[in-house]
Design an enzyme around this catalytic site. Structure first.
Site: not given
Length: 384
Positions: A170-172
């Site tokens: 999860i990066e955003s």
């Protein structure tokens, strides 16, 4: 205990030549991501060397876990959207959800060869996803369970193949709902006979901006910390202002899962990341430093991504063989001497010279490992 014909010393290349399997108690597991063809993205005119099929990475013992990337749009009001680069482009009629029978067949092949195949959610911030509430997290967990894991749905992208767990890259996006997502998945897991994994792949900056609260409050099996694309990459291991491994180690050790493990995430090629790629001797020195100081939580390494296996193969195999030879099972690695012999060469009926007054341990049917007063480690290599 006496030994005759001790001919099968472990040497580089032996590990990669025989199939082995993921062991959650070991420190020498190798994880990679498949499905994004990062090498091919920079070599569009060379499709012959693009990322191979999923099954092609399950033919030897290099990788123990392969994360299929990615579910890129959670689409909470409908069906989730996947992206597997060029590997699959067919969708279920009337949907934007991929239907990939060939990948499903490869999942089964890989699992038969002892690999864990895990579904990864998220990816780089060009994608749109997020869980903004506990209710969203619970509902999406039910969707993932039914479409990819042990549940049932008319829309199963990999048909009847059952994946081995879920990874959060999860990066955003909104991230409030991920603890509820994990808890709901674990509710499903508790009633299943199959063992499932939950993992996450945070950036190395501590705490991670998107997964920090989830990692501090949720059950986690494996955490693959990305020590690249950031100032905290492994090249800065001696810079205490940039490199903070100890905080990740503490977070792993205080997880609700007493067997939680942390992995060092690395780029598998020079173009696989913006920074963090190191030559093998330097990388090995740095990894051994981390393993020696943090062995209790050390699970192995994660490599981004599988497409570099074919295009930087000497490097990837050299690293994988070194990790499997030097990072073992258990928490001790104090000495340089490793005595590993083939079970086929063992003949205890022959009186010969004793080997360091050693105790012998047999694990499965593959290797015999000697423990002595001079060698204090719990090295177990197996096909399990």
């Amino acid at each position: 205990m006496y030994v005759q014909h001790l001919a099968s010393l472990l040497v580089p290349g032996l590990v990669a030549g025989a199939l082995a399997a993921y062991n959650p108690t070991c420190s020498n597991n190798i994880v990679t991501y498949w499905g994004q063809n990062s090498w091919g993205g920079a070599h569009l005119s060379d499709p012959a060397n693009w990322e191979g099929s999923l099954g092609s990475y399950c033919q030897d013992a290099t990788f123990d876990i392969i994360n299929i990337s990615f579910v890129t749009n959670f689409n909470l009001t409908g069906l989730p959207v996947l992206n597997h680069a060029f590997h699959c482009e067919t969708v279920f009629n009337g949907t934007n959800t991929l239907h990939c029978p060939d990948i499903g067949a490869d999942i089964k092949l890989c699992q038969a060869n002892g690999k864990k195949i895990v579904l990864s959610l998220g990816g780089g911030n060009i994608y749109t996803y997020g869980l903004s509430s506990a209710a969203d997290g619970q509902a999406f967990a039910n969707t993932i369970w039914n479409m990819f894991l042990g549940g049932s749905s008319k829309y199963r992208p990999y048909d009847d193949a059952v994946l081995d767990g879920v990874d959060l890259d999860i990066e955003s996006g909104e991230h409030t709902g991920y603890p509820a997502f994990i808890n709901q998945l674990r509710t499903h897991f508790s009633a299943a006979s199959k063992q499932y994994l939950i993992s996450a792949t945070p950036q190395c900056v501590y705490p991670d901006a998107n997964l920090g609260s989830t990692l501090s409050s949720s059950w986690m099996d494996n955490t693959y910390v990305q020590f690249y694309n950031n100032p905290c990459n492994l090249a800065n291991i001696n810079n205490r202002w940039n490199f903070d491994y100890a905080s990740w180690d503490t977070l792993t050790k205080t997880n609700a899962n007493p067997n939680a493990r942390m992995y060092v995430g690395l780029p598998a090629g020079t173009g696989a990341a913006g920074n963090g790629y190191l030559d093998l001797p330097t990388l090995q020195t740095n990894l051994m430093t981390l393993y020696t100081n943090y062995s209790a939580s050390f699970g192995g390494i994660m490599l981004w991504d599988a497409s570099w296996y074919s295009n930087n193969k000497a490097y990837v195999l050299g690293l994988a063989n070194w990790v499997k030879s030097n990072m073992r099972c258990g928490h001790k690695h104090k000495h340089k001497h490793h005595f590993v012999y083939s079970l086929l060469d063992l003949d205890s009926s022959i009186d010969d010279k004793p080997l360091l007054n050693s105790t012998i341990v047999i694990y499965d049917i593959f290797f015999v490992i000697f423990h002595s007063d001079d060698i204090n480690f719990c090295d177990i290599l197996s096909s399990r």
